[in-house]
Design a protein around this motif. Structure first.
Motif, PDB file in Angstrom:
ATOM      1  N   SER A 130      -5.327  -1.446   4.687  1.00 40.35           N
ATOM      2  CA  SER A 130      -4.534  -1.935   3.551  1.00 40.35           C
ATOM      3  C   SER A 130      -5.058  -3.272   3.029  1.00 40.35           C
ATOM      4  CB  SER A 130      -3.061  -2.066   3.940  1.00 40.35           C
ATOM      5  OG  SER A 130      -2.850  -3.134   4.850  1.00 40.35           O
ATOM      6  N   THR A 153      -3.732   5.156   3.009  1.00 39.31           N
ATOM      7  CA  THR A 153      -3.947   4.159   4.060  1.00 39.31           C
ATOM      8  C   THR A 153      -3.865   4.757   5.466  1.00 39.31           C
ATOM      9  OG1 THR A 153      -3.316   2.259   2.700  1.00 39.31           O
ATOM     10  CG2 THR A 153      -3.045   2.031   5.085  1.00 39.31           C
ATOM     11  N   ALA A 203       0.833  -1.206   0.000  1.00 41.41           N
ATOM     12  CA  ALA A 203       0.000   0.000   0.000  1.00 41.41           C
ATOM     13  C   ALA A 203       0.863   1.250   0.000  1.00 41.41           C
ATOM     14  CB  ALA A 203      -0.927  -0.008   1.214  1.00 41.41           C
TER      15      ALA A 203
END
Length: 322
Positions: free
Chosen positions: A192, A233, A31
């Motif tokens: 994530s 994230t 991520a």
């Protein structure tokens, strides 16, 4: 022999546990590597950033400026573009449509405060900047909390309220976010694996809708586009703390506050909604004696994408009464 089997079993569980940890941490690292996008490259040219006291809010506006204003609040992990077919349908009939991105989603700035009151204040600032008069407020799913909060706190700005499959949390006792979500790194891993994980988008969307085939590539792309912005994230992980608990400070969390609302309210609901079942719509109707309830047959939690040809005429009919 038993001791040997036991040792091998323990080792196997340890190896499996380690692999699970490595996979989970891998998603978090991926991520970080994926989130390098910038708003200028990703946001649609049909929108613009409106300054507010808590950062810019991305807004897409369409329709005649002299038309009745309609403000669209999206749900969890969505943003203004998911309303595209509704925006076009409403604008084509003369409404001045304002679809906005509630942070931390979409292309708005992410200031870190995501209570219903803070979201409502942002929207009030936006309408100040746009010089918008009393508007019809439309709130979907989790965004219905901020929409209702806005209508309750800024009464002079709301001429009517439409609640679409509203996730208001009124049928459950207030609760805090689970303790396991207190560490931010835990929330980041959770995000994530889900919201910012492109491998999960389609499955998550299908879990919310009744017509699974309507998890179309165009909607998946819309949902994924802002999640590659820098810091998505960790920014969304901040919001998860608000999502997982009850907003006790919100007026819209008080069941008794609904009967005091003076504006007309309409409730629009997919009758096959498994996320916020129809029982919640009927309960809401008991709190709002002045409201009307319209059920959309065969549709689930996101009716505006499941069947736009059913949803948009139903919404237009309601708007004509407010």
């Amino acid at each position: 022999m038993i001791a040997r089997i036991l040792r091998w079993t323990i080792r196997a569980f340890l190896v499996i546990g380690l692999l699970v940890v490595l996979v989970v941490m891998g998603f978090r690292l991926v991520a970080t590597a994926r989130e390098h996008g910038v708003r200028a490259d990703l946001a649609p040219s049909t929108g613009r950033l409106i300054p507010t006291s808590s950062g810019g809010v991305f807004v897409q506006q369409k329709g005649p400026t002299g038309g009745v204003p309609v403000v669209l609040f999206h749900g969890t992990a969505a943003w203004s573009e998911l309303w595209r077919r509704t925006i076009d349908a409403l604008a084509a009939t003369g409404f001045n449509v304002i679809a906005l991105d509630l942070p931390p989603f979409g292309f708005s700035d992410r200031p870190g405060g995501y209570t219903r009151q803070e979201q409502a204040a942002r929207v009030n600032d936006v309408l100040d900047q746009l010089r918008i008069g009393p508007a019809i407020i439309v709130g979907h799913s989790f965004g219905a909390g901020a929409a209702t909060e806005f209508a309750m706190r800024y009464t002079q700005r709301a001429r009517g309220l439409v609640l679409v499959d509203a996730a208001l949390g009124l049928t459950e006792p207030p609760s805090d976010a689970p303790g396991v979500l207190q560490p931010k790194w835990v929330r980041e891993i959770l995000v994530s694996l889900t919201i910012t994980n492109p491998l999960a988008t389609k499955a998550l969307l299908q879990s919310l809708i009744e017509k699974k085939e309507r998890a179309l590539p165009e909607y998946i792309e819309i949902l994924q586009r802002p999640t590659v912005l820098r810091g998505s994230t960790p920014d969304i992980a901040d919001w998860v703390h608000y999502f997982a608990g009850s907003d006790r400070t919100a007026r819209s969390a008080d069941r008794g506050a609904y009967a005091r609302m003076k504006i007309p309210v309409a409730i629009l609901w997919g009758d096959r909604d498994s996320v916020t079942p129809v029982a919640q719509a009927r309960d809401l109707g008991t709190l709002l004696p002045q409201s009307t309830l319209t059920l959309l047959p065969g549709l689930g939690h996101i009716p505006q994408i499941e069947d736009p040809d059913m949803f948009n005429p139903a919404l237009l009919k309601i708007l004509g009464t407010l």
